[in-house]
Design a protein around this motif. Structure first.
Motif, PDB file in Angstrom:
ATOM      1  N   LEU A 231       0.825  -1.207   0.000  1.00  0.00           N
ATOM      2  CA  LEU A 231       0.000   0.000   0.000  1.00  0.00           C
ATOM      3  C   LEU A 231       0.861   1.259   0.000  1.00  0.00           C
ATOM      4  CD1 LEU A 231      -2.714  -1.155   2.556  1.00  0.00           C
ATOM      5  CD2 LEU A 231      -2.890  -1.115   0.066  1.00  0.00           C
ATOM      6  N   TYR A 232       1.934   1.261   0.802  1.00  0.00           N
ATOM      7  CA  TYR A 232       2.829   2.418   0.824  1.00  0.00           C
ATOM      8  C   TYR A 232       3.391   2.680  -0.565  1.00  0.00           C
ATOM      9  CZ  TYR A 232       2.949   1.729   5.925  1.00  0.00           C
ATOM     10  OH  TYR A 232       2.622   1.571   7.246  1.00  0.00           O
ATOM     11  N   ASP A 233       3.799   1.601  -1.231  1.00  0.00           N
ATOM     12  CA  ASP A 233       4.387   1.738  -2.557  1.00  0.00           C
ATOM     13  C   ASP A 233       3.369   2.304  -3.549  1.00  0.00           C
ATOM     14  OD1 ASP A 233       6.634   0.894  -4.568  1.00  0.00           O
ATOM     15  OD2 ASP A 233       4.779   0.052  -5.398  1.00  0.00           O
ATOM     16  N   PHE A 234       2.154   1.810  -3.471  1.00  0.00           N
ATOM     17  CA  PHE A 234       1.114   2.277  -4.400  1.00  0.00           C
ATOM     18  C   PHE A 234       0.864   3.768  -4.230  1.00  0.00           C
ATOM     19  CE2 PHE A 234      -3.406   3.141  -5.287  1.00  0.00           C
ATOM     20  CZ  PHE A 234      -3.454   2.772  -6.625  1.00  0.00           C
ATOM     21  N   PHE A 235       0.744   4.220  -3.000  1.00  0.00           N
ATOM     22  CA  PHE A 235       0.409   5.621  -2.749  1.00  0.00           C
ATOM     23  C   PHE A 235       1.614   6.560  -2.843  1.00  0.00           C
ATOM     24  CE2 PHE A 235      -3.312   3.571  -0.771  1.00  0.00           C
ATOM     25  CZ  PHE A 235      -4.304   4.244  -1.485  1.00  0.00           C
ATOM     26  N   SER A 236       2.821   5.991  -2.939  1.00  0.00           N
ATOM     27  CA  SER A 236       3.999   6.833  -3.143  1.00  0.00           C
ATOM     28  C   SER A 236       4.254   7.077  -4.627  1.00  0.00           C
ATOM     29  CB  SER A 236       5.237   6.193  -2.504  1.00  0.00           C
ATOM     30  OG  SER A 236       5.582   4.997  -3.181  1.00  0.00           O
ATOM     31  N   ASN A 237       3.509   6.348  -5.482  1.00  0.00           N
ATOM     32  CA  ASN A 237       3.590   6.575  -6.917  1.00  0.00           C
ATOM     33  C   ASN A 237       3.318   8.049  -7.223  1.00  0.00           C
ATOM     34  OD1 ASN A 237       1.753   6.936  -9.464  1.00  0.00           O
ATOM     35  ND2 ASN A 237       2.961   5.108  -9.902  1.00  0.00           N
ATOM     36  N   TYR A 238       4.056   8.608  -8.189  1.00  0.00           N
ATOM     37  CA  TYR A 238       3.962  10.049  -8.457  1.00  0.00           C
ATOM     38  C   TYR A 238       2.523  10.482  -8.720  1.00  0.00           C
ATOM     39  CZ  TYR A 238       4.626  14.636 -10.599  1.00  0.00           C
ATOM     40  OH  TYR A 238       4.549  15.980 -10.877  1.00  0.00           O
ATOM     41  N   ARG A 239       1.816   9.765  -9.592  1.00  0.00           N
ATOM     42  CA  ARG A 239       0.440  10.152  -9.919  1.00  0.00           C
ATOM     43  C   ARG A 239      -0.443  10.100  -8.693  1.00  0.00           C
ATOM     44  NH1 ARG A 239      -4.544   8.334 -10.934  1.00  0.00           N
ATOM     45  NH2 ARG A 239      -4.023   6.195 -10.347  1.00  0.00           N
ATOM     46  N   ASN A 240      -0.290   9.054  -7.909  1.00  0.00           N
ATOM     47  CA  ASN A 240      -1.145   8.892  -6.730  1.00  0.00           C
ATOM     48  C   ASN A 240      -0.824   9.909  -5.639  1.00  0.00           C
ATOM     49  OD1 ASN A 240      -2.311   6.769  -8.071  1.00  0.00           O
ATOM     50  ND2 ASN A 240      -1.107   5.198  -7.040  1.00  0.00           N
ATOM     51  N   ARG A 241       0.456  10.285  -5.539  1.00  0.00           N
ATOM     52  CA  ARG A 241       0.840  11.299  -4.547  1.00  0.00           C
ATOM     53  C   ARG A 241       0.170  12.629  -4.839  1.00  0.00           C
ATOM     54  NH1 ARG A 241       6.255  10.178  -5.421  1.00  0.00           N
ATOM     55  NH2 ARG A 241       6.607  12.358  -6.032  1.00  0.00           N
ATOM     56  N   HIS A 242      -0.081  12.887  -6.115  1.00  0.00           N
ATOM     57  CA  HIS A 242      -0.624  14.171  -6.530  1.00  0.00           C
ATOM     58  C   HIS A 242      -2.121  14.098  -6.859  1.00  0.00           C
ATOM     59  CE1 HIS A 242       3.692  14.756  -6.944  1.00  0.00           C
ATOM     60  NE2 HIS A 242       3.455  16.046  -6.772  1.00  0.00           N
ATOM     61  N   THR A 243      -2.750  13.001  -6.453  1.00  0.00           N
ATOM     62  CA  THR A 243      -4.188  12.872  -6.623  1.00  0.00           C
ATOM     63  C   THR A 243      -4.883  13.236  -5.315  1.00  0.00           C
ATOM     64  OG1 THR A 243      -3.979  11.113  -8.276  1.00  0.00           O
ATOM     65  CG2 THR A 243      -6.085  11.270  -7.138  1.00  0.00           C
ATOM     66  N   GLY A 244      -5.937  14.044  -5.386  1.00  0.00           N
ATOM     67  CA  GLY A 244      -6.634  14.441  -4.176  1.00  0.00           C
ATOM     68  C   GLY A 244      -5.927  15.564  -3.453  1.00  0.00           C
ATOM     69  N   PHE A 245      -6.169  15.663  -2.154  1.00  0.00           N
ATOM     70  CA  PHE A 245      -5.538  16.712  -1.378  1.00  0.00           C
ATOM     71  C   PHE A 245      -5.154  16.179   0.006  1.00  0.00           C
ATOM     72  CE2 PHE A 245     -10.122  16.950  -0.862  1.00  0.00           C
ATOM     73  CZ  PHE A 245     -10.312  17.070   0.504  1.00  0.00           C
ATOM     74  N   ASN A 246      -4.185  16.847   0.614  1.00  0.00           N
ATOM     75  CA  ASN A 246      -3.623  16.398   1.881  1.00  0.00           C
ATOM     76  C   ASN A 246      -4.207  17.190   3.050  1.00  0.00           C
ATOM     77  OD1 ASN A 246      -1.991  14.789   0.269  1.00  0.00           O
ATOM     78  ND2 ASN A 246      -0.295  16.252   0.313  1.00  0.00           N
ATOM     79  N   ILE A 247      -4.308  16.496   4.196  1.00  0.00           N
ATOM     80  CA  ILE A 247      -4.737  17.115   5.436  1.00  0.00           C
ATOM     81  C   ILE A 247      -3.709  16.774   6.506  1.00  0.00           C
ATOM     82  CG2 ILE A 247      -6.546  17.273   7.190  1.00  0.00           C
ATOM     83  CD1 ILE A 247      -8.504  16.209   5.084  1.00  0.00           C
TER      84      ILE A 247
END
Length: 250
Positions: A231-247
């Motif tokens: 899961l960490y690897d999937f969400f560290s993907n460049y596209r996924n890191r920049h999808t949505g917004f951070n809180i």
């Protein structure tokens, strides 16, 4: 101090203090594509990881509280989730070579997975986990009507007979409660027999009740950590890191 939180009783409140908590929010459709096979695997891996997370959280709570309340249920859930999570990974390994290749490309995954399989199934180091996880899963979910270990079927109710003999020698008392409605009836004698069977199994490995729970918690956490790598690897993907917004909250 004991406080109530929903339907759970917590013996301690974990304070985050000054630590920051990172949260990502996104539209499901922006992150996952139904036509992407790897995305479907990520959803299954995530579901398995969350099951392990919640059951392990409760087992740790029981250890902290020195409590046996609900121990049988959570031990059953732990054994089931560990076995099914491992089966999920083995499914990828045997039937989905491209998915498995992607998993193995993740840093630390291959070594962590091999260590996990050796711990649970290996003859040298995994005797406790191999025996206990197999016994707990089969005897509690199959309600002691039989068990399969190395293709040899345990006789029906063999474990039940063994623990009844032990409880009889101890002059053990139990019972049941009848409420106003069937939903309020509590036939706790059956649970106490199975709990004593579980503790008896632990004693065969020289473990007291708390040590048995600790061992179950450790193997649950190890499986959870292997799934988390994916899961960490999937969400560290460049596209996924920049999808949505951070809180970020405290």
């Amino acid at each position: 101090m004991i406080t109530n939180k929903g339907n759970l009783v917590w013996c301690r409140k974990v304070m985050l203090g000054g630590e920051k908590v990172f949260e990502k929010k996104f539209k499901i459709e922006d992150m996952f594509n139904e036509n992407e096979e790897y995305h479907l695997w990520i959803l299954s891996i995530g579901a398995a990881r969350q099951d392990l997370f919640f059951v392990n959280k409760q087992i740790v709570h029981l250890i902290d509280c020195n409590s046996s309340d609900g121990i049988l249920y959570y031990a059953k859930m732990s054994a089931a989730h560990v076995n099914e999570s491992l089966a999920l990974l083995k499914k990828a390994q045997s039937d989905y070579p491209e998915i498995w290749r992607l998993f193995n490309n993740i840093e630390q995954f291959e070594n962590r997975y091999k260590e996990l399989v050796e711990l649970i199934e290996g003859e040298l180091h995994g005797s406790f986990y191999r025996q206990v996880l197999s016994h707990v899963r089969n005897n509690t979910f199959h309600y002691n009507k039989g068990n399969w270990i190395k293709q040899l079927k345990e006789r029906d109710f063999e474990s039940t007979k063994k623990v009844l003999k032990s409880l009889s020698d101890e002059k053990f008392f139990s019972g049941y409660k009848i409420g106003d409605t069937p939903a309020e009836h509590d036939f706790y004698f059956a649970e106490e027999v199975q709990i004593n069977w579980l503790f008896q199994l632990g004693r065969e490995f020289g473990l007291n009740e708390k040590e048995l729970l600790t061992h179950l918690s450790l193997i649950t956490a190890k499986v959870m950590n292997v799934l988390s790598l994916i899961l960490y690897d999937f969400f560290s993907n460049y596209r996924n890191r920049h999808t949505g917004f951070n809180i970020i909250t405290k």
